[in-house]
Design an enzyme around this catalytic site. Structure first.
Site, PDB file in Angstrom:
ATOM      1  CE  LYS A 148      -1.862   3.030   1.901  1.00 16.19           C
ATOM      2  NZ  LYS A 148      -1.680   4.445   1.494  1.00 16.19           N
TER       3      LYS A 148
ATOM      4  CD  GLU B 246      12.703   4.361   8.911  1.00 15.04           C
ATOM      5  OE1 GLU B 246      12.569   5.287   9.738  1.00 15.04           O
ATOM      6  OE2 GLU B 246      12.824   4.546   7.697  1.00 15.04           O
TER       7      GLU B 246
ATOM      8  CB  CYS C  53      13.127   8.421   8.008  1.00 16.08           C
ATOM      9  SG  CYS C  53      13.993   7.338   6.886  1.00 16.08           S
TER      10      CYS C  53
ATOM     11  CD  GLU D 208      10.691  12.700  11.148  1.00 18.58           C
ATOM     12  OE1 GLU D 208       9.530  12.335  11.399  1.00 18.58           O
ATOM     13  OE2 GLU D 208      11.543  11.954  10.646  1.00 18.58           O
TER      14      GLU D 208
END
Ligand code: NAD
Length: 484
Positions: free
Chosen positions: A180, A255, A289, A386
């Protein structure tokens, strides 16, 4: 409409080797981040499509795919890697148009995808069990078996790289995959599925269902027939995926990003470090990331490094993805809104440098001026959260202990780097930094498909990449034979 090199219909789902309209008949727009223009439509897959994809994956496991030897699976992955390289220009154009990343960065992602196919193609027939010395009259050995149907939910920032590391390892070990992709960037996932079929992958071994996270994504995580979930994305969604996995007692690899420190000591080679310090923060417009988005610098060289970073960041060129500058637009207006919100928290004295956005950028594009922030307490949200934009933060430290305290002082722990000429210090920090990867006098090791990758803390758990991923995508069975 931009001329996209599409040789398949992106408004369809790919299930059991067939392209077909999504069961609900709806589509979603593909918006070019560089211009804001709609350039294609993708399928809005729903629970019915996910169910069909899992049926197809189960059939593949019971049929041709499940019967293949490891060497045969490896050969298909090699062929797929070749096809990826042969279609490199088209794949790079699709990724740049979909994600907004500069073309040369998209080309690097194509090479990484091919490398994953090669690495996992080569590894497929080298994953072995072991024999275990045991009681008299026994022979004991272990088998590494595929989980069965695996679910893969990926984000929009590096579709090709994340497909390579996740699908590559899952196919090498004989699982059948349902992918997906993120609704913001699906095109290369669909292209990859078509190339996989051309490479000889049996129908149903890889199925791709684009759609919304709350619809297709949630349906995939809720399905008890999915026996392993691999998720890359935000912490908030990662928690939902882990909760859904818990309902079905399935293993999950998460992750979830980070706020990774680059620790620069006064004895560092700044000429060598500077390009890494900048690039690790602004690559893919900071939507990475493993971005090295916190530069921790020893106070004695703070002003020197601040001046050099300011000069380098101010000189960065921003342009539409296909113009191939240093920094492209952010993936979506929503993501630009998030980053603008973070920047609005900075006081004028905390903005140490900002590149100029050139005249003539398309009005509908999601452009953000690369920015260097400083004068931040380590616990400031700009130094903790982040940001996922082209924003670097600079934070001073006093000595080694202080550096370690600040470096480890976030909820994350994905990667870290140490810049120092002192070998003993490098080793001490490598042990004490909370991270899944530590780089000594480099950052990112040029991607390194061979290198196990993943986080601690809120960066997630489980490892992808390298040989380690093959263990995650298999279940270990111990066989104890009593023969007297
Ligand atoms: P997200 O976590 O919402 O999306 C990632 C993937 O999860 C997409 O495929 C999405 O469709 C799917 N998803 C969403 N909701 C789901 C659900 N309930 N069940 C199953 N799947 C679901 O990430 P986002 O909203 O696109 O980005 C938000 C923030 O996440 C970013 O600002 C960034 O900080 C972070 N992010 C991190 C990474 C990374 O590589 N670690 C990647 C993308 C985004």
């Amino acid at each position: 409409m931009t001329d996209l090199p599409l040789w398949f219909d992106p408004s369809q789902v790919f299930i059991s080797g067939q392209w077909r309209a999504p069961a609900g008949g709806d589509t979603l727009p593909v918006v070019d981040p560089s211009t804001g223009a709609e350039i294609a439509r993708i399928a809005r897959g729903t629970e019915t499509d996910i169910t069909d994809a899992i049926d197809a994956a189960e059939a593949a496991l019971a049929g041709d795919w499940g019967a293949m030897t490891a060497a045969e699976r490896g050969r298909i992955l090699f062929k797929l890697g070749d096809l990826v390289l042969q279609n490199s220009d088209a794949l790079a154009t699709l990724e740049a148009s979909d994600v907004g990343k500069p073309l040369k960065q998209a080309k690097n992602d194509v090479i990484a995808l091919a490398r994953y196919c090669e690495f996992y193609g080569g590894a497929a027939d080298k994953l072995t069990g072991e024999t275990i010395p045991f009681n008299a009259g026994f022979t004991v050995y272990t088998l590494r078996e595929p989980h069965g149907v695996t679910g893969h939910i990926i984000p929009w920032n590096y579709p090709m790289q994340i497909i390579g590391r996740s699908i590559g390892a899952a196919l090498a070990t004989g699982n059948a995959c349902v992918l997906k992709p993120a609704e913001e960037a699906c095109l290369t996932a669909l292209a990859f599925a078509d190339l996989a079929q051309q490479a000889g992958l049996p129908a149903g071994a890889l199925n791709v269902v684009p759609g919304l996270g709350v619809e297709a994504g949630a349906a995939l995580t809720a399905e008890p027939r999915v026996r392993h979930l691999s998720f890359t994305g935000s912490v908030a969604t990662g928690k939902k995926v882990q909760i859904a996995a818990a309902e079905n007692i399935v293993p999950v690899t998460l992750e979830l990003g980070g706020k990774s420190p680059q620790v620069v000591f006064e004895d560092a080679d700044l000429d060598k470090a500077l390009p890494f310090l900048v690039n690790a923060g602004i690559q893919n417009a900071g939507q990475t990331c493993s971005a090295g988005s916190r530069i921790l610098v020893q106070r004695s060289i703070h002003d020197e490094l601040a001046a050099r970073l300011a000069e380098a960041i101010s000189a960065l060129k921003v342009a539409p993805a296909m113009d191939d500058a240093d920094v492209g637009p952010l993936v979506s207006a929503r993501q630009k809104g998030i980053v603008d919100g973070f920047l609005a928290q900075a006081t004028p004295d905390q903005i140490l440098a900002q590149a100029a956005l050139p005249d003539g950028l398309p009005e509908g594009g999601n452009y953000i001026a690369p920015t260097l922030l400083g004068h931040l307490a380590p616990d400031h949200s700009l130094a903790q959260d982040e940001i996922f934009g082209p924003v670097q933060t600079l934070i001073p430290f006093e000595d080694e202990e202080d550096a370690i305290r600040i470096a480890n002082g976030t909820k994350y722990g994905l990667v870290a780097s140490v810049w120092s000429a002192d070998g003993g210090r490098q080793m001490r920090l490598a042990k004490r930094l909370h991270a899944g990867q530590v780089f000594l006098n480099n950052y990112g090791a040029a991607g390194g498909v061979e290198l196990p990758f993943g986080g601690v803390g809120h960066s997630g758990h489980g490892r992808e990449k390298g040989f380690e991923a093959l263990y995650a995508f298999t279940a270990l069975k111990t066989v104890a034979a009593h023969h007297g």
